[in-house]
Structures are given as structure tokens and as C-alpha cells.
Design a protein around this motif. Structure first.
Motif, short mmCIF file in Angstrom:
data_model
loop_
_atom_site.label_atom_id
_atom_site.label_comp_id
_atom_site.label_asym_id
_atom_site.label_seq_id
_atom_site.Cartn_x
_atom_site.Cartn_y
_atom_site.Cartn_z
N MET A 204 0.75 -1.30 -0.06
CA MET A 204 -0.12 -0.07 -0.09
C MET A 204 0.87 1.35 0.07
O MET A 204 0.35 2.25 -0.18
N LEU A 205 2.32 1.18 0.06
CA LEU A 205 3.19 2.32 0.14
C LEU A 205 3.19 3.23 -1.26
O LEU A 205 3.08 4.24 -0.98
N THR A 206 2.59 2.44 -2.23
CA THR A 206 2.52 3.22 -3.47
C THR A 206 1.19 3.85 -3.76
O THR A 206 1.04 4.39 -4.90
N LEU A 207 0.41 3.52 -2.83
CA LEU A 207 -1.20 3.83 -3.08
C LEU A 207 -0.95 5.61 -2.93
O LEU A 207 -0.77 6.05 -2.00
N PRO A 208 -1.67 6.63 -4.13
CA PRO A 208 -1.30 7.61 -3.93
C PRO A 208 -2.26 8.46 -2.74
O PRO A 208 -3.04 7.68 -2.40
N ARG A 209 -1.70 9.75 -2.40
CA ARG A 209 -2.62 10.30 -1.19
C ARG A 209 -4.18 10.38 -1.41
O ARG A 209 -4.93 9.84 -0.46
N GLU A 210 -4.62 10.80 -2.83
CA GLU A 210 -6.25 10.89 -2.97
C GLU A 210 -6.97 9.46 -2.64
O GLU A 210 -7.91 9.21 -2.33
N LEU A 211 -6.20 8.51 -3.34
CA LEU A 211 -6.69 6.89 -3.26
C LEU A 211 -6.69 6.56 -1.80
O LEU A 211 -7.39 6.05 -1.22
N THR A 212 -5.55 6.93 -1.05
CA THR A 212 -5.49 6.42 0.36
C THR A 212 -6.84 7.30 1.28
O THR A 212 -7.09 6.68 1.95
N ALA A 213 -6.75 8.42 0.95
CA ALA A 213 -7.99 9.08 1.72
C ALA A 213 -9.31 8.46 1.32
O ALA A 213 -10.05 8.27 2.11
N ALA A 214 -9.39 8.33 -0.22
CA ALA A 214 -10.78 7.94 -0.26
C ALA A 214 -10.93 6.47 0.38
O ALA A 214 -12.34 6.21 0.66
N THR A 215 -10.21 5.59 0.00
CA THR A 215 -10.31 4.29 0.52
C THR A 215 -10.40 3.98 1.85
O THR A 215 -10.98 3.31 2.38
#
Ligand SMILES: NC(=O)c1ccc[n+]([C@@H]2O[C@H](COP(=O)([O-])OP(=O)(O)OC[C@H]3O[C@@H](n4cnc5c(N)ncnc54)[C@H](O)[C@@H]3O)[C@@H](O)[C@H]2O)c1
Ligand SMILES: [Fe+2]
Length: 384
Positions: free
Chosen positions: A180-191
């Protein structure tokens, strides 16, 4: 005294940093060749090469289907299933977030149940156990890697169909925070907000019970504690690890205790506009909470007490509920998911249709307050 409750989980879960390394051992018990169901981006990454290597070490073959779309479609499932049959695979591995897992679980179900898959929408409609599934999760998250349901978009009607039951469970779920380290900020926030919505909606759901209550409450604590850190610093492995467990517990909770009107409305909007599921939930959550407060203020106050134990005792259930709603709004603003619906291209003239569709969604059945069409239009208007 408690009534009879059912609790579904995959047979095996493998969690923690580095847990992807276990995939060879787990796969070797299930099949000799797997179909990897993912999207084109994840198929091009090192993770896919690693999975291929780890399987090859055990002489297990891998075929790749890399066309999964966000909010996966029925066509995605039919394509993945055809490739599974043509290449004589014996199991399916999903790599990604909820979209990959849902597509994989559906293709696996189709391997043992005749098409069309639409006929099985609803609860416990698949007669036969499908092909074995290993879910490798990369978002935190939908919980789909462990839940007993999947959602598919019917592009002919722009509707999300829900399939639920024991046949939608994976055999093995792998939740490695390093992925999950590669998950961008917006996707981290939404998910992450999707996971928070699972926990909060489940805590006040009509179908919740003692076990889901405990899981949902702890999930809320983990997510409030670590989601801002995971968004601010995507490389923060401790925050990613907390989010793995937070979303996993939220998944255990809602997969068995249900969700509510936030999800029903997000499904209707997602089917119509193909917008990110987590972002829609994040936007709708405080508005639905304000609507639900009349039916579950005390339960919201309990959750507030769980995240703010050092706050002065709240004066009443109503105050506690308001305080929780404020905390949800504050978190959403901080991580950038507090966006009005009109900025996502949602049109006011569709509110009627969205409300009608949301009312037919099974998630409405477990909402603590039974909504009517004008209630949902009111919620959409305040979120607009
Ligand atoms: N079955 C269930 O229990 C359940 C529950 C909630 C939501 N859902 C479904 O899940 C879907 C949404 O899933 P999602 O929110 O996980 O997003 P997603 O699976 O649609 O993925 C979104 C994007 O994130 C990218 N991505 C994923 N992991 C990444 C990583 N580690 N690094 C970089 N990029 C990465 C993907 O390539 C994709 O472009 C919706 O279709 C929703 O209906 C299912
Ligand atoms: Fe969700």
C-alpha cells in the motif's frame, strides 16, 4: 440475550508487512495454475512480477487478465472467466482493491455456475461453490478481500448489482501494508474513508451484533488515529499497517453486520457516474449521519467516546452524536475528501432517479432510520 448471528470470513487470512511472501505456500494448496485478475497499472508493477516469481518457485503457472475497471463491469467478469476457462486455470488471484477482488470473486463463482451471472444477484443465489480465490489487497480499503459479497456494474442499466453469500468468500486473503506504500494520497484518503464508513454504518446498522460492535468500534479508533498520517506521508509503514488492521476489522464488521444509507446512495451514484466508491461515501457520510441521528444518537455518542476518551463527558446522546459528526467532517476536510457533489459532475436533475435507485438497494434495509425518497433528495441536496 443475543439472537442467532452468522459470521463469515475467508478460511485463511495472512496479514502484516512482508505477508505477500506466503502466496506460494497458500497457492500450492489450491491449484497448479492461476488467473491473476488486476488492472493494467498493477499488472505493470514489480508486485505482479513478484507474484509470478513466488508461484514459479513452486511450479505454479500464472495467466494475467489486466482489464479490470474501477467499479468492475459484467463484461470484465465475462472476459476474465473466458480467459480462466481457455487457459485451464484452477484458481484465481486478485491483485488490487475492491474492483479487482469483486471481479475475481465473480469470475470464480461463474466457473461453477452457468451464465448469466445477473440471475444470481441478491442473497445466497449461487447454487455451487466456485473456483478457489486468493485476494491480494492493495487498498485500505473496501474489505472486499474478506467479505462475502461483490458488486458489479451493469452498464446497460448503469446499476450496481449486489451479490452476497458464502460463495462470494475468498479462500485466502493477503493484506500486506508494504503493497500500500505506492497508493497515492487521494486514493489513500478515499479508500480510508470507505473503511471508516463501513465501521460507522455497521455500528448503527439494524443487523449489528456484539461481535460486529466490538470490531467496528476498534476499527473507528484505528482509522481516526492513522488515516491522516497515511495520507500525509504515504511512506509511513506504521500508519499503513494500522490502516490494514482498521479496514480489516471494518470489513469483518460490515461484512457480517451490514452497512446503510451512505452505501445505498453511493452505489446509486457510482452506477450512474462511475465515480470512486470511497470518495462518494466520504462526501455522503456526515449528511447521512445527520439524518440518522434521530434513530441512533446514543450509538454515535458511544463511538465519539471511543475516539475521544479524554474529552469531557458529553452532556447528552445528541451532543455526542454532533461531536462525532464534527470529527468526521474535520477528518474529511483534513485529508481532502470534503468535496461538494457538484464538483464531481453530479447533476441535480438526476437526484430523483438516484433516490429511487438507492431505495431499492439492500443496504437501505439495515439503515437505522427507514428513509423515503424526499429524505434521500434532501441528503443529496445538502451534499451538493
Ligand atoms: N465487496 C465488497 O465488500 C466491497 C465493499 C466496498 C466496496 N466495494 C467495491 O470496491 C470498488 C472500489 O475499490 P477500491 O476503492 O479499493 O478501489 P479500486 O480497486 O477501484 O482501485 C482504484 C485505483 O487504485 C489503484 N491502486 C490500487 N492499489 C494501488 C496501490 N497499492 N498503488 C497504486 N495504485 C493502486 C488501482 O490501479 C485503481 O486505478 C468499488 O467497485 C466498490 O463497489 C466492494
Ligand atoms: Fe464501501
Amino acid at each position: 440475550m443475543s439472537a442467532t448471528s452468522f459470521f463469515y470470513l475467508p478460511r485463511v487470512s495472512v496479514l502484516g508487512a512482508g505477508s505477500l511472501n506466503e502466496i506460494g505456500e497458500q497457492a500450492s494448496r489450491l491449484a497448479r495454475r492461476f488467473l491473476l485478475v488486476t488492472d493494467s497499472y498493477l499488472a505493470s508493477t514489480e508486485v505482479t512480477s513478484r507474484i509470478r516469481r513466488l508461484l514459479a518457485e513452486r511450479q505454479i503457472g500464472l495467466v494475467i487478465y489486466d482489464k479490470v475497471q474501477p467499479n468492475p463491469t459484467l463484461e470484465n467478469v465475462y472476459e476474465a472467466h473466458s480467459l480462466y476457462v481457455e487457459t485451464e486455470c484452477g484458481g484465481i488471484i486478485s491483485l488490487g482493491g475492491g474492483s479487482a477482488h469483486d471481479c475475481a470473486k465473480a469470475a470464480a463463482a461463474l466457473a461453477a455456475n452457468p451464465a448469466p451471472i445477473e440471475q444470481y444477484a441478491g442473497v445466497d443465489r449461487f447454487p455451487n461453490q466456485g473456483a478457489p480465490v486468493i485476494t491480494v489487497n492493495t487498498t485500505a480499503g473496501t474489505g472486499s478481500e474478506i467479505t462475502n459479497c461483490f458488486l458489479l456494474t451493469d452498464t446497460k442499466t448503469n446499476t450496481k448489482l449486489i451479490f452476497e453469500g458464502v460463495h462470494a468468500l475468498a479462500n485466502v486473503a493477503i493484506d500486506d501494508p508494504k503493497l500500500m506504500l505506492t497508493l497515492p494520497r487521494e486514493l489513500t484518503a478515499a479508500t480510508g474513508m470507505d473503511a471508516l464508513t463501513h465501521a460507522i454504518e455497521c455500528y448503527v446498522s439494524n443487523a449489528s451484533f456484539k461481535l460486529t460492535d466490538e470490531l467496528a468500534r476498534i476499527a473507528v479508533q484505528y482509522i481516526f488515529r492513522s488515516l491522516p498520517a497515511a495520507v500525509a506521508d504515504p511512506d509511513n509503514l506504521d500508519a499503513r499497517d494500522d490502516m490494514v488492521y482498521g479496514q480489516y476489522m471494518a470489513g469483518m464488521a460490515f461484512g457480517n453486520g451490514g452497512v446503510g444509507l451512505v452505501h445505498a446512495t453511493a452505489h446509486a451514484l457510482g452506477g450512474l457516474y462511475n465515480l470512486p466508491h470511497g470518495l462518494l461515501n466520504a462526501i455522503l457520510l456526515p449528511h447521512v449521519m445527520r439524518f440518522n441521528k434521530r434513530g441512533c444518537a446514543g450509538r454515535y455518542a458511544e463511538l465519539y467516546a471511543a475516539i475521544a476518551p479524554l474529552q469531557e463527558e458529553v452532556q447528552s446522546a445528541g451532543n455526542g452524536a454532533d461531536a462525532l459528526i464534527s470529527e468526521v467532517e474535520r477528518l474529511s476536510r483534513k485529508i481532502g475528501t470534503a468535496i461538494p457533489l457538484h464538483k464531481l459532475g453530479v447533476r441535480e436533475e438526476d437526484f430523483e432517479a438516484v433516490a429511487r435507485k438507492a431505495l431499492t438497494d439492500t443496504c437501505c434495509d439495515t439503515n437505522p432510520v427507514c428513509p423515503v425518497r424526499s429524505d434521500i433528495i434532501g441528503i443529496l441536496t445538502s451534499a451538493y
